[in-house]
Write a protein that holds these residues in place. Structure first.
Motif, PDB file in Angstrom:
ATOM      1  N   ALA A 139       0.801  -1.219   0.000  1.00 29.28           N
ATOM      2  CA  ALA A 139       0.000   0.000   0.000  1.00 29.28           C
ATOM      3  C   ALA A 139       0.836   1.273   0.000  1.00 29.28           C
ATOM      4  O   ALA A 139       0.445   2.268  -0.615  1.00 29.28           O
ATOM      5  CB  ALA A 139      -0.940   0.000   1.211  1.00 29.28           C
ATOM      6  N   ASP A 140       1.967   1.255   0.683  1.00 28.75           N
ATOM      7  CA  ASP A 140       2.737   2.481   0.890  1.00 28.75           C
ATOM      8  C   ASP A 140       4.070   2.512   0.145  1.00 28.75           C
ATOM      9  O   ASP A 140       4.380   3.480  -0.538  1.00 28.75           O
ATOM     10  CB  ASP A 140       3.010   2.690   2.384  1.00 28.75           C
ATOM     11  CG  ASP A 140       1.735   2.884   3.183  1.00 28.75           C
ATOM     12  OD1 ASP A 140       0.766   3.447   2.640  1.00 28.75           O
ATOM     13  OD2 ASP A 140       1.709   2.477   4.363  1.00 28.75           O
ATOM     14  N   ILE A 141       4.845   1.467   0.288  1.00 28.20           N
ATOM     15  CA  ILE A 141       6.206   1.468  -0.245  1.00 28.20           C
ATOM     16  C   ILE A 141       6.215   1.312  -1.761  1.00 28.20           C
ATOM     17  O   ILE A 141       6.877   2.083  -2.466  1.00 28.20           O
ATOM     18  CB  ILE A 141       7.054   0.382   0.445  1.00 28.20           C
ATOM     19  CG1 ILE A 141       7.216   0.732   1.930  1.00 28.20           C
ATOM     20  CG2 ILE A 141       8.405   0.224  -0.245  1.00 28.20           C
ATOM     21  CD1 ILE A 141       7.850  -0.348   2.771  1.00 28.20           C
TER      22      ILE A 141
ATOM     23  N   ALA B   1      18.439   7.322  -1.603  1.00 29.69           N
ATOM     24  CA  ALA B   1      18.500   8.424  -0.633  1.00 29.69           C
ATOM     25  C   ALA B   1      17.350   9.402  -0.874  1.00 29.69           C
ATOM     26  O   ALA B   1      16.746   9.914   0.084  1.00 29.69           O
ATOM     27  CB  ALA B   1      19.847   9.130  -0.719  1.00 29.69           C
ATOM     28  N   LEU B   2      17.029   9.654  -2.149  1.00 29.41           N
ATOM     29  CA  LEU B   2      15.905  10.523  -2.490  1.00 29.41           C
ATOM     30  C   LEU B   2      14.595   9.933  -1.962  1.00 29.41           C
ATOM     31  O   LEU B   2      13.747  10.647  -1.421  1.00 29.41           O
ATOM     32  CB  LEU B   2      15.833  10.717  -4.000  1.00 29.41           C
ATOM     33  CG  LEU B   2      14.679  11.579  -4.510  1.00 29.41           C
ATOM     34  CD1 LEU B   2      14.860  13.029  -4.091  1.00 29.41           C
ATOM     35  CD2 LEU B   2      14.584  11.475  -6.021  1.00 29.41           C
ATOM     36  N   TYR B   3      14.446   8.630  -2.105  1.00 25.80           N
ATOM     37  CA  TYR B   3      13.252   7.944  -1.578  1.00 25.80           C
ATOM     38  C   TYR B   3      13.119   8.181  -0.070  1.00 25.80           C
ATOM     39  O   TYR B   3      12.069   8.587   0.412  1.00 25.80           O
ATOM     40  CB  TYR B   3      13.333   6.441  -1.881  1.00 25.80           C
ATOM     41  CG  TYR B   3      12.400   5.585  -1.070  1.00 25.80           C
ATOM     42  CD1 TYR B   3      11.063   5.468  -1.415  1.00 25.80           C
ATOM     43  CD2 TYR B   3      12.850   4.894   0.045  1.00 25.80           C
ATOM     44  CE1 TYR B   3      10.194   4.686  -0.661  1.00 25.80           C
ATOM     45  CE2 TYR B   3      12.000   4.111   0.797  1.00 25.80           C
ATOM     46  CZ  TYR B   3      10.682   4.008   0.450  1.00 25.80           C
ATOM     47  OH  TYR B   3       9.821   3.244   1.198  1.00 25.80           O
ATOM     48  N   TRP B   4      14.188   7.935   0.667  1.00 27.02           N
ATOM     49  CA  TRP B   4      14.135   8.059   2.121  1.00 27.02           C
ATOM     50  C   TRP B   4      13.928   9.496   2.586  1.00 27.02           C
ATOM     51  O   TRP B   4      13.321   9.735   3.629  1.00 27.02           O
ATOM     52  CB  TRP B   4      15.385   7.456   2.760  1.00 27.02           C
ATOM     53  CG  TRP B   4      15.304   5.965   2.785  1.00 27.02           C
ATOM     54  CD1 TRP B   4      15.906   5.089   1.926  1.00 27.02           C
ATOM     55  CD2 TRP B   4      14.523   5.167   3.672  1.00 27.02           C
ATOM     56  NE1 TRP B   4      15.550   3.803   2.239  1.00 27.02           N
ATOM     57  CE2 TRP B   4      14.709   3.823   3.308  1.00 27.02           C
ATOM     58  CE3 TRP B   4      13.682   5.459   4.740  1.00 27.02           C
ATOM     59  CZ2 TRP B   4      14.083   2.775   3.976  1.00 27.02           C
ATOM     60  CZ3 TRP B   4      13.065   4.406   5.409  1.00 27.02           C
ATOM     61  CH2 TRP B   4      13.268   3.083   5.024  1.00 27.02           C
TER      62      TRP B   4
ATOM     63  N   SER C  73      12.217  11.801   0.899  1.00 30.12           N
ATOM     64  CA  SER C  73      11.025  12.396   0.307  1.00 30.12           C
ATOM     65  C   SER C  73       9.943  12.665   1.362  1.00 30.12           C
ATOM     66  O   SER C  73       9.784  11.899   2.318  1.00 30.12           O
ATOM     67  CB  SER C  73      10.464  11.484  -0.785  1.00 30.12           C
ATOM     68  OG  SER C  73       9.852  10.347  -0.221  1.00 30.12           O
ATOM     69  N   PRO C  74       9.205  13.743   1.192  1.00 25.16           N
ATOM     70  CA  PRO C  74       8.095  14.035   2.102  1.00 25.16           C
ATOM     71  C   PRO C  74       7.056  12.902   2.119  1.00 25.16           C
ATOM     72  O   PRO C  74       6.480  12.617   3.167  1.00 25.16           O
ATOM     73  CB  PRO C  74       7.487  15.323   1.529  1.00 25.16           C
ATOM     74  CG  PRO C  74       8.596  15.961   0.763  1.00 25.16           C
ATOM     75  CD  PRO C  74       9.418  14.821   0.222  1.00 25.16           C
ATOM     76  N   ALA C  75       6.843  12.264   0.973  1.00 22.84           N
ATOM     77  CA  ALA C  75       5.875  11.161   0.919  1.00 22.84           C
ATOM     78  C   ALA C  75       6.323   9.996   1.792  1.00 22.84           C
ATOM     79  O   ALA C  75       5.502   9.348   2.449  1.00 22.84           O
ATOM     80  CB  ALA C  75       5.675  10.706  -0.520  1.00 22.84           C
ATOM     81  N   ARG C  76       7.627   9.715   1.810  1.00 19.68           N
ATOM     82  CA  ARG C  76       8.132   8.622   2.658  1.00 19.68           C
ATOM     83  C   ARG C  76       7.955   8.976   4.121  1.00 19.68           C
ATOM     84  O   ARG C  76       7.538   8.148   4.933  1.00 19.68           O
ATOM     85  CB  ARG C  76       9.621   8.342   2.336  1.00 19.68           C
ATOM     86  CG  ARG C  76      10.237   7.250   3.218  1.00 19.68           C
ATOM     87  CD  ARG C  76       9.522   5.929   3.008  1.00 19.68           C
ATOM     88  NE  ARG C  76       9.996   4.864   3.839  1.00 19.68           N
ATOM     89  CZ  ARG C  76       9.540   4.574   5.071  1.00 19.68           C
ATOM     90  NH1 ARG C  76       8.612   5.312   5.626  1.00 19.68           N
ATOM     91  NH2 ARG C  76       9.999   3.540   5.738  1.00 19.68           N
TER      92      ARG C  76
END
Length: 99
Positions: free
Chosen positions: A26-28, A68-71, A73-76
């Motif tokens: 659902a999230d990742i 690193a961008l994933y971690w 990110s505001p969404a993460r």
């Protein structure tokens, strides 16, 4: 950059395997896909309480930079998902496709 693929194996806390899979789906997964990652598959090993998946990135940045961008990110951050709540350990291996 060349395509980078990681084989990730997670040992999940007792009783949380299905809950982890639900959060992952659902999230990742949606955020990873939005950021240009590919998911090559995911499997559950109930006997060992493990979750195994393949993640790849083939873009202008390195896998590490994109990760690193994933971690960051505001969404993460908005997920309010701490992997330590679900996972006992992780093993991430960079692998090369041969077939």
């Amino acid at each position: 950059m060349a395509k980078t693929t990681q084989l990730r194996t997670y040992v999940v806390r007792d009783g949380l395997l299905d809950a982890w899979v639900q959060r992952w789906q659902a999230d990742i997964v949606p955020l990873r896909l939005e950021l240009g990652f590919e998911i090559g598959g995911a499997w559950v090993d109930r006997e060992r309480n493990q979750f195994v998946w393949l993640i790849s990135y083939d873009g202008p940045e390195t896998f590490a930079d994109r990760n690193a961008l994933y971690w960051a990110s505001p969404a993460r951050k908005a997920m309010k998902l701490d992997p330590d709540d679900y996972l006992v350990s992780t093993d991430d291996r960079t692998v090369e496709e041969r077939y």
